[in-house]
Design an enzyme around this catalytic site. Structure first.
Site, PDB file in Angstrom:
ATOM      1  N   ASP A 142      -2.832  -6.712 -37.154  1.00  0.00           N
ATOM      2  CA  ASP A 142      -4.196  -6.594 -36.638  1.00  0.00           C
ATOM      3  C   ASP A 142      -4.558  -7.816 -35.793  1.00  0.00           C
ATOM      4  O   ASP A 142      -5.040  -7.697 -34.664  1.00  0.00           O
ATOM      5  CB  ASP A 142      -5.193  -6.453 -37.798  1.00  0.00           C
ATOM      6  CG  ASP A 142      -4.833  -5.304 -38.718  1.00  0.00           C
ATOM      7  OD1 ASP A 142      -3.977  -4.490 -38.332  1.00  0.00           O
ATOM      8  OD2 ASP A 142      -5.397  -5.218 -39.817  1.00  0.00           O
ATOM      9  N   TYR A 168      -2.829  -1.767 -52.051  1.00  0.00           N
ATOM     10  CA  TYR A 168      -2.188  -2.434 -50.907  1.00  0.00           C
ATOM     11  C   TYR A 168      -1.379  -3.629 -51.410  1.00  0.00           C
ATOM     12  O   TYR A 168      -0.190  -3.764 -51.118  1.00  0.00           O
ATOM     13  CB  TYR A 168      -3.249  -2.890 -49.899  1.00  0.00           C
ATOM     14  CG  TYR A 168      -2.671  -3.491 -48.631  1.00  0.00           C
ATOM     15  CD1 TYR A 168      -2.554  -2.737 -47.474  1.00  0.00           C
ATOM     16  CD2 TYR A 168      -2.220  -4.815 -48.602  1.00  0.00           C
ATOM     17  CE1 TYR A 168      -2.000  -3.289 -46.319  1.00  0.00           C
ATOM     18  CE2 TYR A 168      -1.667  -5.363 -47.464  1.00  0.00           C
ATOM     19  CZ  TYR A 168      -1.572  -4.598 -46.315  1.00  0.00           C
ATOM     20  OH  TYR A 168      -1.021  -5.146 -45.177  1.00  0.00           O
ATOM     21  N   HIS A 172       2.580  -0.206 -42.662  1.00  0.00           N
ATOM     22  CA  HIS A 172       3.063  -0.950 -43.836  1.00  0.00           C
ATOM     23  C   HIS A 172       4.436  -1.569 -43.566  1.00  0.00           C
ATOM     24  O   HIS A 172       5.239  -1.745 -44.482  1.00  0.00           O
ATOM     25  CB  HIS A 172       3.105  -0.056 -45.090  1.00  0.00           C
ATOM     26  CG  HIS A 172       1.723   0.175 -45.663  1.00  0.00           C
ATOM     27  ND1 HIS A 172       1.152  -0.691 -46.554  1.00  0.00           N
ATOM     28  CD2 HIS A 172       0.805   1.136 -45.426  1.00  0.00           C
ATOM     29  CE1 HIS A 172      -0.060  -0.246 -46.870  1.00  0.00           C
ATOM     30  NE2 HIS A 172      -0.300   0.859 -46.189  1.00  0.00           N
ATOM     31  N   THR A 173       4.698  -1.846 -42.329  1.00  0.00           N
ATOM     32  CA  THR A 173       5.962  -2.504 -41.967  1.00  0.00           C
ATOM     33  C   THR A 173       5.717  -3.974 -41.619  1.00  0.00           C
ATOM     34  O   THR A 173       6.636  -4.771 -41.700  1.00  0.00           O
ATOM     35  CB  THR A 173       6.593  -1.805 -40.749  1.00  0.00           C
ATOM     36  OG1 THR A 173       5.568  -1.600 -39.776  1.00  0.00           O
ATOM     37  CG2 THR A 173       7.216  -0.479 -41.126  1.00  0.00           C
ATOM     38  N   SER A 230      -9.705  -2.187 -38.360  1.00  0.00           N
ATOM     39  CA  SER A 230      -9.637  -3.643 -38.296  1.00  0.00           C
ATOM     40  C   SER A 230     -10.919  -4.369 -37.934  1.00  0.00           C
ATOM     41  O   SER A 230     -10.876  -5.399 -37.267  1.00  0.00           O
ATOM     42  CB  SER A 230      -8.578  -4.029 -37.269  1.00  0.00           C
ATOM     43  OG  SER A 230      -7.528  -4.576 -37.919  1.00  0.00           O
ATOM     44  N   GLY A 277     -14.830  -0.377 -42.394  1.00  0.00           N
ATOM     45  CA  GLY A 277     -14.280   0.473 -43.462  1.00  0.00           C
ATOM     46  C   GLY A 277     -13.541   1.692 -42.950  1.00  0.00           C
ATOM     47  O   GLY A 277     -13.242   2.605 -43.709  1.00  0.00           O
ATOM     48  N   GLU A 330      -7.935 -14.102 -44.986  1.00  0.00           N
ATOM     49  CA  GLU A 330      -7.992 -12.773 -45.601  1.00  0.00           C
ATOM     50  C   GLU A 330      -7.286 -12.778 -46.966  1.00  0.00           C
ATOM     51  O   GLU A 330      -7.714 -12.099 -47.898  1.00  0.00           O
ATOM     52  CB  GLU A 330      -7.452 -11.704 -44.650  1.00  0.00           C
ATOM     53  CG  GLU A 330      -8.444 -11.491 -43.504  1.00  0.00           C
ATOM     54  CD  GLU A 330      -8.061 -10.424 -42.485  1.00  0.00           C
ATOM     55  OE1 GLU A 330      -7.450  -9.419 -42.860  1.00  0.00           O
ATOM     56  OE2 GLU A 330      -8.389 -10.612 -41.286  1.00  0.00           O
TER      57      GLU A 330
HETATM   58  C1  GLA Z   1      -3.840  -3.056 -42.893  1.00  0.00           C
HETATM   59  C2  GLA Z   1      -3.334  -4.490 -42.783  1.00  0.00           C
HETATM   60  C3  GLA Z   1      -2.211  -4.592 -41.755  1.00  0.00           C
HETATM   61  C4  GLA Z   1      -1.135  -3.555 -42.021  1.00  0.00           C
HETATM   62  C5  GLA Z   1      -1.737  -2.172 -42.212  1.00  0.00           C
HETATM   63  C6  GLA Z   1      -0.713  -1.146 -42.631  1.00  0.00           C
HETATM   64  O1  GLA Z   1      -4.474  -2.674 -41.721  1.00  0.00           O
HETATM   65  O2  GLA Z   1      -4.377  -5.346 -42.407  1.00  0.00           O
HETATM   66  O3  GLA Z   1      -1.678  -5.890 -41.755  1.00  0.00           O
HETATM   67  O4  GLA Z   1      -0.335  -3.912 -43.114  1.00  0.00           O
HETATM   68  O5  GLA Z   1      -2.758  -2.192 -43.177  1.00  0.00           O
HETATM   69  O6  GLA Z   1       0.216  -0.948 -41.629  1.00  0.00           O
END
Ligand code: GLA
Length: 366
Positions: free
Chosen positions: A152, A202, A17-18, A106, A102, A140
């Site tokens: 990702d 999210y 989440h950075t 990714s 899921g 997305e």
């Molecule tokens: C998902 C999002 C990424 C990232 C992660 C958390 O995988 O697609 O971009 O924010 O969550 O680190």
């Protein structure tokens, strides 16, 4: 002409989440992937998977969103590419997968990046990796409704075998780090749950960080390029103006950035035990301050603490389900999997799956 694209999943050692906060991440590509086989067609377009999903449409006609979630990934890619080249060719695409969906590894970005890559080649559209990243992110956001970052996509496009990437998400500066884990391996434990609130929570975190940044900027009378540009002193100065929740979100992001930079150094100097400790701290922050974990993930992370053969464990990806990532001694994997699968099943009545992850190369075209 047939074009084959192999598009991998990703794991992230630390730095969660950075990315959408302009911070640091430490991912690598996974040895599990989607393989997409493209061919030009004269009439309709046809996309089908080895799992039995299939869809048809005429690329020459107006593309409309579908009620079927999965189809929107494909329709999103086609719509955005049509903006670059109006007369796209009809095509067929057969998708085979070893990458579970899921699971927070990714599979959706692998699909979107793989489709953009294949269709751009088929239509002779030249795109750089950063253009593919931007396009994929737009798709997305617009067609799937998740306001994700770029970790990702960047990893899928740029990863190298046996390397982790220390990526600064504010300027896409990437340092490759040799991932020598000696007699340790990366083990993913898939909770097989994805809680409904995952996407909305999210997006809510993205918004919470944005609104906290605005308050800090006002209080500090300074424009920051992103949340990761804020210093701990700035956060403390702004504390009384932030809610407790906002304060914890920002504090988590700043600490996670530090942990990620530190982790890259620890890997370089082979200090895996210390890396493991940072992974546990990361999980603690994700659970208590960022609040994106869930009972299943917490259970797995807590359980791993009973074993010194496991150096570190934490939830991985967006959260609210998906996988934990664990650094575990190779000769303990089989025993541990047997124990944890039974324990997990008796606690949650859900099957636990495992993946031994090998850092692999990024997208490949044949
Ligand atoms: C998902 C999002 C990424 C990232 C992660 C958390 O995988 O697609 O971009 O924010 O969550 O680190």
């Amino acid at each position: 002409m047939k074009i084959q694209v192999k598009s991998p999943g990703r794991v992230n050692l630390i730095g969660e989440h950075t990315d959408y906060n302009g911070g640091y991440v430490l991912p690598c590509a996974l040895n599990l992937s989607l393989t997409l086989l493209f061919e030009k067609k004269t009439n309709d377009s046809h996309v089908f998977t080895d799992l039995g999903s299939s869809m048809s449409f005429d690329i020459k006609k107006k593309i409309k969103k579908s009620h079927n979630h999965w189809e929107n990934y494909i329709l999103g890619v086609v719509s955005e590419l049509k903006k670059i080249k109006t007369d796209l060719l009809n095509f067929s695409c057969h998708i085979e997968s070893t990458l579970p969906s899921g699971a927070g590894i990714s599979s959706s970005s692998a699909l979107v990046c793989g489709l953009i890559k294949g269709l751009s080649i088929l239509n002779e559209i030249k795109l750089t990796n950063s253009q593919i990243i931007d396009l994929s992110r737009t798709i997305e956001h617009k067609y799937i409704g998740v306001k994700g970052g770029i970790m990702d996509q960047f990893t899928i496009l740029n990863a190298k075998k046996n390397m982790a990437i220390l990526l600064n998400c504010s300027n896409l500066n990437a340092k490759y780090i040799n991932l020598k884990l000696e007699d340790y391996k990366i083990l993913l434990l898939n909770t097989n749950v994805k809680h409904n609130l995952a996407n909305s929570e999210y997006n809510q975190r993205v918004e919470e960080c944005k609104s906290a940044l605005k308050i800090i900027e006002k209080k500090c009378d300074h424009k920051f390029s992103n949340l990761s540009d804020v210093k701990f002193e700035d956060l403390e100065i702004s504390k009384s103006h932030l809610s407790n929740k906002q304060y914890r979100r920002v504090s988590y992001v700043l600490k996670e950035n530090q942990r990620t930079i530190e982790s890259a150094k620890l890997i370089k100097s082979n200090k895996l035990k210390e890396l493991g400790r940072l992974m546990y701290k990361s999980h603690d922050g994700l659970k208590n301050d960022y609040e994106v974990s869930c009972a299943e993930l917490d259970y797995l992370v807590d359980y791993s603490m009973n074993y010194e053969e496991i150096l570190g464990s934490r939830m991985m990806g967006g959260g609210f389900g998906g996988c934990t990532i664990n650094i575990i001694k190779e000769n303990f994997i089989t025993d541990y999997i047997n124990i944890i699968k039974d324990e997990y099943f008796s606690k949650f009545a859900t099957k636990l799956n495992h993946i031994i992850a090998y850092p692999d190369s990024g997208i490949e075209v044949k």
